[in-house]
Design a protein around this motif. Structure first.
Motif, mmCIF file in Angstrom:
data_model
loop_
_atom_site.group_PDB
_atom_site.id
_atom_site.type_symbol
_atom_site.label_atom_id
_atom_site.label_comp_id
_atom_site.label_asym_id
_atom_site.label_seq_id
_atom_site.Cartn_x
_atom_site.Cartn_y
_atom_site.Cartn_z
ATOM 1 N N HIS A 1 0.658 -1.310 0.069
ATOM 2 C CA HIS A 1 0.039 -0.020 -0.132
ATOM 3 C C HIS A 1 0.871 1.353 -0.078
ATOM 4 O O HIS A 1 0.719 2.105 -0.715
ATOM 5 C CB HIS A 1 -0.942 0.042 1.222
ATOM 6 C CG HIS A 1 -1.675 1.131 1.448
ATOM 7 N ND1 HIS A 1 -2.391 1.584 0.293
ATOM 8 C CD2 HIS A 1 -2.081 1.652 2.750
ATOM 9 C CE1 HIS A 1 -3.169 2.803 0.737
ATOM 10 N NE2 HIS A 1 -2.957 2.795 2.293
ATOM 11 N N TYR B 1 2.577 1.907 -3.382
ATOM 12 C CA TYR B 1 1.457 2.256 -4.278
ATOM 13 C C TYR B 1 1.563 4.009 -3.999
ATOM 14 O O TYR B 1 1.380 4.769 -4.987
ATOM 15 C CB TYR B 1 0.150 1.777 -4.554
ATOM 16 C CG TYR B 1 0.221 0.517 -5.145
ATOM 17 C CD1 TYR B 1 0.503 0.667 -6.470
ATOM 18 C CD2 TYR B 1 -0.050 -0.729 -4.704
ATOM 19 C CE1 TYR B 1 0.450 -0.541 -7.181
ATOM 20 C CE2 TYR B 1 0.081 -1.912 -5.623
ATOM 21 C CZ TYR B 1 0.136 -1.681 -6.756
ATOM 22 O OH TYR B 1 0.286 -2.840 -7.255
ATOM 23 N N GLN B 2 1.143 4.482 -2.609
ATOM 24 C CA GLN B 2 1.179 5.683 -2.529
ATOM 25 C C GLN B 2 2.530 6.596 -2.904
ATOM 26 O O GLN B 2 2.182 7.519 -3.571
ATOM 27 C CB GLN B 2 0.943 5.930 -0.733
ATOM 28 C CG GLN B 2 -0.412 5.333 -0.378
ATOM 29 C CD GLN B 2 -0.418 5.717 1.243
ATOM 30 O OE1 GLN B 2 0.469 5.430 1.974
ATOM 31 N NE2 GLN B 2 -1.468 6.064 1.704
ATOM 32 N N ASP C 1 1.319 8.322 6.073
ATOM 33 C CA ASP C 1 1.528 7.924 4.810
ATOM 34 C C ASP C 1 2.844 8.872 4.058
ATOM 35 O O ASP C 1 2.965 9.802 4.875
ATOM 36 C CB ASP C 1 0.322 8.126 3.870
ATOM 37 C CG ASP C 1 0.000 9.709 3.837
ATOM 38 O OD1 ASP C 1 0.611 10.246 3.347
ATOM 39 O OD2 ASP C 1 -0.943 10.132 4.453
ATOM 40 N N PHE D 1 -6.641 -2.659 4.988
ATOM 41 C CA PHE D 1 -6.735 -1.508 4.082
ATOM 42 C C PHE D 1 -7.426 -0.435 4.372
ATOM 43 O O PHE D 1 -7.661 0.515 3.601
ATOM 44 C CB PHE D 1 -7.282 -2.282 2.710
ATOM 45 C CG PHE D 1 -6.316 -2.783 1.860
ATOM 46 C CD1 PHE D 1 -5.568 -2.139 0.937
ATOM 47 C CD2 PHE D 1 -6.011 -3.959 1.892
ATOM 48 C CE1 PHE D 1 -4.552 -2.381 -0.156
ATOM 49 C CE2 PHE D 1 -5.172 -4.577 0.974
ATOM 50 C CZ PHE D 1 -4.332 -3.767 -0.012
ATOM 51 N N THR E 1 -6.705 3.663 4.278
ATOM 52 C CA THR E 1 -6.577 4.239 3.029
ATOM 53 C C THR E 1 -6.731 5.523 3.270
ATOM 54 O O THR E 1 -8.044 5.998 3.601
ATOM 55 C CB THR E 1 -7.524 3.757 1.901
ATOM 56 O OG1 THR E 1 -7.259 2.162 2.086
ATOM 57 C CG2 THR E 1 -7.311 4.256 0.845
ATOM 58 N N TYR F 1 -5.569 6.543 -3.987
ATOM 59 C CA TYR F 1 -5.142 5.158 -3.829
ATOM 60 C C TYR F 1 -6.180 4.405 -4.323
ATOM 61 O O TYR F 1 -6.116 3.321 -5.180
ATOM 62 C CB TYR F 1 -4.865 4.609 -2.486
ATOM 63 C CG TYR F 1 -4.611 3.495 -2.198
ATOM 64 C CD1 TYR F 1 -3.626 2.999 -2.924
ATOM 65 C CD2 TYR F 1 -5.452 2.569 -1.624
ATOM 66 C CE1 TYR F 1 -3.320 1.269 -2.794
ATOM 67 C CE2 TYR F 1 -5.189 1.246 -1.463
ATOM 68 C CZ TYR F 1 -4.183 0.630 -1.826
ATOM 69 O OH TYR F 1 -4.000 -0.524 -1.799
#
Lengths: 431, 271
Positions: free
Chosen positions: A278, A281-282, A310, A415, A418, A423
């Protein structure tokens, strides 16, 4: 003789670990009298029980693989049922699904059945039936088989919208150790051939209108995260280099899911590192749309992502000198650096500013997430948060509450934290 | 003189009808508390006025919007009129009044609540239309592709160009059960017509086989180790699922279906 149902089951099961399912990157209207068009933004047709988007019929041509890559379910030494679609059978299935609006097109990959060349020929046959005989205008993503002849790669590229070659593992050493039949050179050769082909076609298109198209939706790749010891920083630097050198459209990451007991691999009980995936991808999003460089996000001294924050918030916390940003004056690039402001809301801010200055209430309407943005911006000279927090306070204010409350193992699976609006789009393929 | 407010307009629900209401609102110096179409169920205590659609008046308003605000604003209110936002028609009137005051710049005022309400409504409409481009399922019956959807917004005009291009050589029908209308397409022509009901029952063996193959694919593609029904639900809300093949239970060619079948190949009946 196996039924189509049996083959579909085996060859879907064998293809499901491939990540990419996007149908984006090319807009094309249908030719009258033929079926199929393509939307540049991509369309998700369904979502499977794991929450991933289903856009394409994702199957292998064959899982009767002659390679023995340790991380792969289809490796030669695994005791699993084998099947191969005939080109006609697969083309018919694709048309039947497409016509009922189940799918956006076909994602065709394959185990290496016989040699790389014979495998590619089988795939080319399937795509020729679709494109030439059935005049199918929908989306096709095809995998180039490492080690195949250049001419076959070119032929496949003329039939497909997107091509990809899987990098599989983030370093040469890991590839050698875990996939002894593949070499880094075998993977990079078709990748650079495709990159050159795309560049050349673009060039020719400016000269001659009727140049045959070649991979119009661009090239992507994927790598497995968590099967080998690379750090997040190494993976992200590699990603950034791939975008620069090979002009890739996307790099996909796949949290390693143990499917086999092997002394070279993490134990079977290891949970897939979903949080890590995750965060990658961010960060990938920051590289592609936010003007960040890999070295701004991670470094040799801080080679791994923060589990609670994040990457964008993390950068903001570590660069207090950049803030606060004044929303009524800052340019697009500066707005994009503010946590809580995304690509869409930054554009809306620019548009709304043309008709007058903005207030806090208005920012909310534009989609700015004030919960995070309040610490990093001023609105007409005033900071909405009214208090200035130190570094530790900021970290706790910006951590997801769910992440804080959960034990490490559960957090890995969640998840729910998020945070980036983007995303979801990245997972669903609407890019 | 301030405009009179304590009254309600009723109109036929058409776009021209709404523009006529806008005309009347200016001509009579009235700012109605509500503008109701036949779809709106609310009852109000206020006096209500029936506004008859007048194409001369509506054309005048539209010309005014194009020249004094902008052509984009005209497209924008046409889209907003297809959306399902609360108090839609009154909000369109309020937006136009603001637009006539400030001119083309009104389209940039995204942070203004009066503009934002419509912008979010149009965004919702477009998002739902985009969802249906993916989530809509056809069943083939005697060579015709048929589908039923239950959208909240009037999405048919938005999805028409997409499906009519993609399946241009097919004959298909998409029934919007919520708004009782249907998009009918034949090669070379497509139309949206009123339609109350459409029953789709597939019993053709090949059709049932393809449906079963799709269900199997949908079930097999999920990775067990990553099951995440919450993520699935936020990406694909439950309300879409009753019409989606992969979430319907397996049908057999048994008696249950045969008993209300007239032909062996399936039935497509419209009321």
């Amino acid at each position: 003789m196996m039924t189509t149902m049996e083959k579909l089951t085996i060859l879907t099961d064998a293809a499901k670990y491939d990540v990419a399912c996007t149908s984006s990157g090319v807009g094309r209207a249908a030719k009258p009298g033929t079926m199929g068009n393509s939307m540049a933004c991509g369309i998700c047709h369904s979502f499977s029980a794991d929450g991933r988007c289903i856009s394409l019929l994702k199957v292998l041509q064959s899982n009767a693989c002659s390679y023995d890559c340790s991380y792969c379910v289809n490796r030669r030494t695994n005791d699993t049922p084998r099947a191969t679609f005939t080109p006609r059978e697969l083309a018919d299935l694709t048309m039947a699904f497409y016509r009922r609006n189940y799918i956006e097109g076909l994602f065709l990959s394959s185990g290496v059945t016989g040699s790389a060349d014979t495998t590619m020929e089988l795939m080319i046959r399937t795509l020729s039936i679709l494109r030439e005989e059935y005049r199918f205008g929908g989306y096709i993503h095809a995998k180039a088989i490492p080690g195949a002849d250049e001419k076959l790669v070119t032929r496949l590229g003329r039939l497909a919208d997107r091509m990809s070659v899987n990098l599989e593992l983030p370093s040469c050493q890991s590839l050698q150790k875990l996939a002894p039949d593949k070499s880094r050179a075998d993977v990079l050769r078709p990748m650079s051939q495709i990159a050159q082909g795309i560049a050349q076609t673009k060039n020719e298109l400016t000269l001659y209108r009727h140049t045959p198209q070649f991979v119009p939706a661009g090239q992507s790749t994927q790598m497995i995260v968590g099967a080998s010891p690379e750090t997040d920083w190494q993976i992200l630097s590699l990603t950034s280099a791939l975008y620069r050198k090979y002009a890739l459209k996307r790099v996909f990451f796949s949290a390693y899911m143990p499917v086999v007991a092997d002394s070279r691999l993490p134990a079977l009980t290891t949970r897939p590192p979903l949080l890590r995936e995750h965060r990658l991808y961010q960060a990938d999003w920051l590289l592609r749309f936010y003007g960040f460089t890999a070295d701004e996000i991670l470094s040799e001294r801080h080679p791994n992502f923060h589990p609670l924050i994040d990457p964008k918030c993390n950068w903001a916390i570590n660069h207090p000198e950049f803030f606060p940003v004044e929303v009524n004056r800052a340019d697009y690039e500066a707005l994009l650096r503010v946590p809580g402001i995304g690509v869409t809301s930054a554009r809306r801010i620019l548009q709304a500013r043309r008709s007058g200055s903005l207030a806090v209430e208005g920012l909310r309407r534009l989609g700015v997430v004030m919960k995070r943005a309040q610490y990093f911006l001023t609105v007409g000279g005033r900071m909405p948060a009214r208090v200035s927090l130190n570094r530790a306070q900021l970290i706790s204010a910006l951590s997801s509450e769910k992440g804080m409350a959960l034990p490490e193992t559960a957090r890995q699976l969640s998840f729910l934290d998020t945070t980036e609006e983007d995303y979801v789009k990245c997972l669903t393929g609407q890019i | 003189m301030p405009d009179r407010t304590n009254l309600v307009y009723r109109y036929d629900g058409s776009f021209d009808g709404l523009l006529t209401c806008v005309f009347e609102s200016y001509a009579r110096h009235e700012l109605p508390d509500a503008i109701l179409s036949p779809d709106d169920m609310q009852t109000m205590l206020f006096e209500s006025r029936r506004v008859e659609t007048d194409y001369v008046k509506s054309a005048r308003v539209l010309r005014g919007v194009m020249s004094r605000i902008s052509p984009e604003a005209a497209d924008f209110i046409r889209m907003a009129h297809l959306s399902c936002i609360f108090e839609r028609d009154r909000r369109i009137l309020v937006f136009l009044r603001l637009g006539f005051d400030v001119g083309p710049g009104v389209m940039n005022r995204l942070a203004d609540a009066r503009v934002n309400a419509l912008v979010s409504g149009v965004r919702y409409l477009e998002r739902e239309a985009h969802h249906y481009m993916g989530f809509l399922r056809f069943t083939e019956i005697d060579g015709v592709l048929a589908s039923v959807i239950q959208p909240k917004n009037r999405v048919l005009p938005l999805i028409d160009p997409h499906f009519s291009d993609r399946f241009n050589a097919e004959r298909f029908i998409i029934h919007d059960a919520s708004h009782r209308c249907a998009l009918m397409h034949m090669p070379g022509c497509s139309r949206i017509v009123p339609l109350d009901e459409l029953h789709i029952t597939a019993s053709n063996a090949r059709e049932l086989e393809i449906q079963a193959l799709w269900r199997k694919f949908h079930q097999t593609i999920a990775i067990e180790g990553r099951l995440n029904p919450q993520l699935q639900r936020s990406n694909l809300p439950l309300r879409f699922r009753p019409e989606m093949t992969e979430f319907q239970r397996e049908k057999t060619t048994g008696k249950e279906i045969g008993c209300h079948e007239k032909s062996a190949s399936g039935r497509l009946s419209a009321v």
